[in-house]
Design a protein around this motif. Structure first.
Motif, PDB file in Angstrom:
ATOM      1  N   ASN A 190     -49.568 -20.259 -21.443  1.00 37.42           N
ATOM      2  CA  ASN A 190     -50.165 -18.906 -20.756  1.00 37.42           C
ATOM      3  C   ASN A 190     -48.774 -18.406 -19.713  1.00 37.42           C
ATOM      4  N   ALA A 191     -47.058 -19.002 -20.053  1.00 35.53           N
ATOM      5  CA  ALA A 191     -45.760 -18.583 -19.393  1.00 35.53           C
ATOM      6  C   ALA A 191     -45.061 -17.435 -19.718  1.00 35.53           C
ATOM      7  N   LEU A 192     -44.567 -17.372 -18.479  1.00 34.70           N
ATOM      8  CA  LEU A 192     -43.801 -16.533 -19.014  1.00 34.70           C
ATOM      9  C   LEU A 192     -42.288 -16.585 -18.676  1.00 34.70           C
ATOM     10  N   TYR A 240     -40.425 -21.056 -17.286  1.00 39.65           N
ATOM     11  CA  TYR A 240     -41.506 -20.484 -16.958  1.00 39.65           C
ATOM     12  C   TYR A 240     -42.153 -20.449 -15.387  1.00 39.65           C
ATOM     13  N   ALA A 241     -43.204 -19.446 -15.605  1.00 39.58           N
ATOM     14  CA  ALA A 241     -44.255 -19.104 -14.730  1.00 39.58           C
ATOM     15  C   ALA A 241     -44.932 -18.495 -15.646  1.00 39.58           C
ATOM     16  N   ALA A 242     -46.393 -19.287 -14.960  1.00 43.31           N
ATOM     17  CA  ALA A 242     -47.806 -19.283 -15.672  1.00 43.31           C
ATOM     18  C   ALA A 242     -47.958 -17.639 -14.908  1.00 43.31           C
ATOM     19  N   LEU A 243     -49.105 -17.374 -16.345  1.00 47.25           N
ATOM     20  CA  LEU A 243     -50.125 -15.857 -15.101  1.00 47.25           C
ATOM     21  C   LEU A 243     -50.732 -16.270 -13.964  1.00 47.25           C
ATOM     22  N   PRO A 244     -51.326 -15.372 -13.898  1.00 50.64           N
ATOM     23  CA  PRO A 244     -51.992 -15.517 -12.571  1.00 50.64           C
ATOM     24  C   PRO A 244     -53.570 -15.934 -13.185  1.00 50.64           C
ATOM     25  N   THR A 245     -53.583 -15.811 -14.244  1.00 52.50           N
ATOM     26  CA  THR A 245     -55.318 -16.087 -14.498  1.00 52.50           C
ATOM     27  C   THR A 245     -54.477 -18.060 -14.728  1.00 52.50           C
TER      28      THR A 245
END
Ligand code: ADP
Ligand code: MG
Length: 330
Positions: free
Chosen positions: A219-221, A235-240
């Motif tokens: 789920n990480a961008l 890496y930053a995770a999606l809000p979900t």
């Protein structure tokens, strides 16, 4: 002198986890590719860090234990600090608050051992170790029962140690980290992550998958942004994939784990429009810059940082993350 050393040591070594942090950072600085941490009784009776790094020459062993002696900096170089420690405080501090033994072998040299007990240093003796360094700290705070009393349960201290090792491992994906608990004569692997391969981004993704779990990795961008001499990666995770508490936010400045209010605030601000107030983003972010743009040594035991231009760093995080989130449709 022993009393003064003990007081100063308290600044650096608050609890077993701070000793583990200093020793693992030293192993990383030594270029180790394998770092093993062994603890017993919450680190109170035993902390042993074994690395395969560059080692310490036997002549230098007494020096490594002297206050303010460091091989990582000279006086002309105070602003140019690329490695973790530069204060030369950790080993003497540990030697003042516990029974410390260092066994080491530098390349092309004979192995040697030195120990300090309650601030008193032994002679350097020959030893048997193939390469690298073993630092063993026994009976932390045995000479200062008042401090010993302030330590928490073994379980809580174990948790703090695990957290420190995990955080440090996230910043060093090419290094294998092992944490073992040998309390009561058993040996239990608490945490292990093996060195990753590939380029830095692949390796980092693999390491975060290993430490934070597959759900995070999937789920990480990927974040990669630059501004005013500051580079943001990670890496930053999606809000979900948010959490009900701010427990999975990992921030690093020049490879060093930090807990910095400004950086955490920037992370929060980046997700402001896509997360409700009771949700918290999950992310592992690395800010890198020239050492003169940041002071990472505001206090020896605290992981605060002071940027020369905090506004630029905040702007970089907010815009870098928003750009990635927008690209993913958020
Ligand atoms: P600092 O890390 O700030 O230099 P420390 O007290 O932590 O101070 O360590 C003192 C010195 O001992 C280091 O500068 C380094 O030369 C040496 N040293 C400590 N740990 C290790 C290690 N694991 N491998 C190689 N050298 C080490
Ligand atoms: Mg150090």
């Amino acid at each position: 002198e022993a009393a003064i050393n003990r007081i100063a040591a308290g600044e650096v070594v608050e609890r077993p986890a701070s000793a583990v942090k200093e020793l693992v950072e030293n192993a990383v600085d030594a270029g180790a590719t394998r770092i093993e941490v062994v603890i017993a009784d919450g680190g109170k009776t035993l902390i042993r860090v074994t690395d395969n790094g560059c080692g310490i020459a036997s002549n230098d062993l007494p020096l490594a234990l002297s206050r303010h002696a460091t091989s990582k900096i000279d006086g002309s170089d105070l602003l140019n600090i690329h490695s973790f420690g530069f204060r030369g405080e950790a080993l003497p501090s540990l030697g003042a608050v516990g029974r410390l033994t260092i066994t080491s072998r530098a390349q092309g040299q004979d192995a040697a051992v030195i120990s300090v007990d309650g601030g008193r240093m032994s002679a350097v003796k020959p030893a048997a170790v193939t390469a690298g360094t073993i630092v063993e700290l026994r009976d932390l705070f045995y000479a200062t029962p008042a401090r010993l009393k302030f330590l928490r349960t073994d379980r809580a201290e174990n948790q703090a140690i695990t957290d420190v090792v995990k955080r440090l491992s996230m910043a060093e994906p090419f290094v294998t980290f092992i944490l073992r608990d040998v309390s009561g004569g058993d040996s239990r692997t608490v945490f292990r992550t093996d060195s990753e391969t590939g380029d830095l981004f692949d390796a980092l993704h693999g390491r975060l998958r290993s430490v934070l779990g597959r759900d995070f990795a999937e789920n990480a961008l990927a974040i990669d942004a630059e501004r005013d001499g500051f580079h943001l990666t990670g890496y930053a995770a999606l809000p979900t994939y948010s959490r009900g508490a701010a427990v999975a936010q990992f921030l690093f400045v020049n490879g060093r784990p930090v807990r910095d209010r400004m950086l955490l605030g920037a992370l929060r601000a980046a997700y402001m429009d896509v997360l409700s107030r009771d949700r918290h983003p999950v992310a592992a972010l690395f800010v890198d810059c020239e050492p003169e743009l940041v002071d990472v040594n505001v206090h020896p035991a605290k992981s605060e940082v002071r940027f020369r231009d905090p506004g630029a760093v905040r702007g970089l995080i907010v815009s870098g993350l928003r750009h990635a989130l927008a690209g993913a449709g958020h």
